[in-house]
Structure formats: C-alpha cells, structure tokens
Design an enzyme around this catalytic site. Sequence first.
Site, PDB file in Angstrom:
ATOM      1  N   TYR A   7       6.681  -7.771   2.929  1.00  0.00           N
ATOM      2  CA  TYR A   7       7.493  -7.826   4.193  1.00  0.00           C
ATOM      3  C   TYR A   7       7.723  -7.557   5.440  1.00  0.00           C
ATOM      4  O   TYR A   7       6.434  -7.162   5.702  1.00  0.00           O
ATOM      5  CB  TYR A   7       9.264  -6.920   3.083  1.00  0.00           C
ATOM      6  CG  TYR A   7       8.032  -5.373   2.999  1.00  0.00           C
ATOM      7  CD1 TYR A   7       8.161  -4.200   3.718  1.00  0.00           C
ATOM      8  CD2 TYR A   7       8.355  -5.091   1.570  1.00  0.00           C
ATOM      9  CE1 TYR A   7       8.226  -3.009   3.604  1.00  0.00           C
ATOM     10  CE2 TYR A   7       7.561  -4.141   1.030  1.00  0.00           C
ATOM     11  CZ  TYR A   7       7.127  -2.624   2.234  1.00  0.00           C
ATOM     12  OH  TYR A   7       7.271  -1.723   1.449  1.00  0.00           O
TER      13      TYR A   7
ATOM     14  N   HIS B  21       1.802  -6.086   5.041  1.00  0.00           N
ATOM     15  CA  HIS B  21       2.311  -6.594   6.593  1.00  0.00           C
ATOM     16  C   HIS B  21       1.470  -7.835   6.605  1.00  0.00           C
ATOM     17  O   HIS B  21       0.427  -6.847   6.734  1.00  0.00           O
ATOM     18  CB  HIS B  21       3.310  -5.953   7.644  1.00  0.00           C
ATOM     19  CG  HIS B  21       4.021  -4.434   7.225  1.00  0.00           C
ATOM     20  ND1 HIS B  21       5.724  -5.029   6.908  1.00  0.00           N
ATOM     21  CD2 HIS B  21       3.632  -3.244   7.226  1.00  0.00           C
ATOM     22  CE1 HIS B  21       6.135  -3.237   5.984  1.00  0.00           C
ATOM     23  NE2 HIS B  21       5.346  -2.748   6.665  1.00  0.00           N
TER      24      HIS B  21
END
Length: 340
Positions: free
Chosen positions: A266, A316
């Site tokens: 995300y 990430h």
Amino acid sequence: MPFPKLRKFQALTLLLCVLTFTMVLFNYTLRDPSGSGYLFLKYAVRLSDSLFPRGPCGCGAGRCLAEVTEDDSWFAERFNQSFHPVMSRKGSLLSDDTYRWWQWLQAERQPANYSEVIDRLFQVIPDKELYLDSGPERCRTCAVVGNSGNLKGSHYGALIDASDFIIRMNQARTEGFEKDVGYRTTHHIMYPESAVDLDNGTSLVLVPFKTLDLQWLISALTTGNIQYTYLPVMAHIKASREKVMVYSPSFFKYVYDTWLDGHGRYPSTGFLALLFAIHTCDEVNVFGFGADQYGNWHHYWENNLEGGAFRQTGVHDGDYEYNVTQLLADKHKIKLFKGS
Ligand code: C5P
C-alpha cells in the site's frame, strides 16, 4: 493642413473623457462598494476573465496544478477530481470492493460494525465536506514535507513556512530543525501507531488502515480506552477536535490503484500526503522525499541505521513512488526540492 490638427484634438478630448470617467467611477466605487460602479467593475472583471481566461485557479496562467494541457494525457488519465481525500459522513459509504481491500491492509480479525463506528465518529469529529472550493478565485500553495534525511542542512525552512498549507506526517518534528524544515504545520497526517501530540493550530489527519483505527481516534479524543492495536498506541492525543479529519479509504484505494498501479502493498504516508495535496492545493512544493545512498528511508532527526525496514519488508515500493513523484515534477505539476 487643419485636418490632422483636428484629429489630434479629438484624440486628446477622448483621452481626457476616458480618464475623467474612470476617475469618477473609481472614486464612486470606493465610496459605495454596493453601488452600480462596483457592479460595473465586477462585470468588467468577469468580461476580462472570459476574454482572457485565467485557468482553473487564481495562481496565474500555467501555474495551476489542475490545468490539463493537450500533452498532459498521463496526468489527465489519473487525476480524478470526483475522489475526495477527506471523509465526510456522506462520503463514508464504501463499495464492497473498497471495504474488502481496506480491511485486507492490516487484516483485522473481528472488525466492529463499520457504519456504527462511523456514526459515533461523526459525533466526535466535524462532519464537513472540505476543500471543494477550487476555482479561479483560489490560489492555495502547499508544502508537503516528508521525513527524509535529505532535509538536513537544506535551509528550506523559510520556503516551507511561506506556504498556505504545510503538511507533515508521522513522527515529524520541527523543534531544533526549523532552519531546514520550518516552524509551521497546518496538517499532520498520521495513523494510530505513528501518532504524536499536536498544537491547536494543526489539523490532525488520520489515515485509517482498519476499523479499529477509527475507534482509536474516537477513544484518543475521549475516553482513552484503546491503548493497543497491533502495537501499544497513545491512549489520549492532544489535538483540536474541530480540526480533526479522516483520510478517506476510497481515496486511499484510488491512490493505490490509479497512481501506484498496485505497486507495493500500500502507499506510504508520504505518497498519501502528496496526493492529498494534489487534490486540495493549486500549487504543490515537495520536500523531504528520497532515500539515502543505501536506499534506506532515513529521517532528518536521527542517524537511522535501521531506516531501510520498509524497503526490506516490501510494504511500500519506494522506487516506484519516487519515480511517480519525479514524473509529476517533470510534468510541472509539482516542484520537487531534493535537499542536500
Ligand atoms: O518514515 P516516515 O514514513 O515517517 O516518513 C514519511 C514519508 O516521507 C514516507 O512515508 C516517505 O513517503 C517519505 N520519506 C522518503 N524518504 C525518506 C524518508 C521518508 O521519501 N528517507
């Protein structure tokens, strides 16, 4: 010959008439802003706007972020103004798809009833539809300040402080680093596990990763009964209740799908902050983004040898995020200040 003389005389008279009329009108307008002189001026401004369009914001031609030119298809395909970064009660309904995706982020085992939590949430924080005021009258300048160590010795403080909105995140601090990062903070984006106390002038922007995060916000502003999520969290938080807002899960998914094309698990808080700014500001300056020479996400306030944790865990996709940020800068949508 008398003819050219007459022409000169006529031109002079006309000029005098125009000057006198303008002065009388101006004088009258100042004395009576509600009168017909004022209306005339307003009409003249509107007429000039339609003859010489000023673009979608008031920052001047070519300076508005939302202005899409013909060679801007990459930006135009992604920038969707129907998504709003801040959640209101009306905008809190989530599609099944979004709810499932959002719940998957931190895989909460037994989430509380989402709509009941939302009901309670908007009894505690304001239910406002914010930042829908874009238009030719607005020129909102924003600084998004990430936590990168490249801010150290940058002397960006004054530049950052000159913005209307100054958006910081997570454990960011200013005390002792003002010369490089500035004094002011208007928005502080955080999640329960990264929360810090704020002063009265700053808006707390919660990024919720699970229903429990919304419950934590309610608790942290009231009873303080939630002190653990998957880590110990602050029981109470210092923040102006009337300034608290929540980052919309639908917007969160839009950032991930549309701007990161599903890269990483995300988006990072910094990337979420950047898109928050792109959707609420007319000019965006970006500071404090970028890994160190070893690819670690180091912080300006610490000598962080563990800084690569996110990168190593792959939560990430730092490289992809940075490339998109750089592309936005290349396309003159934002200005990226790379520090020292
Ligand atoms: O480390 P933290 O997540 O608190 O930093 C805030 C944001 O700043 C990150 O989410 C990331 O987007 C950005 N950052 C960066 N390079 C660093 C440190 C942080 O781009 N060295």
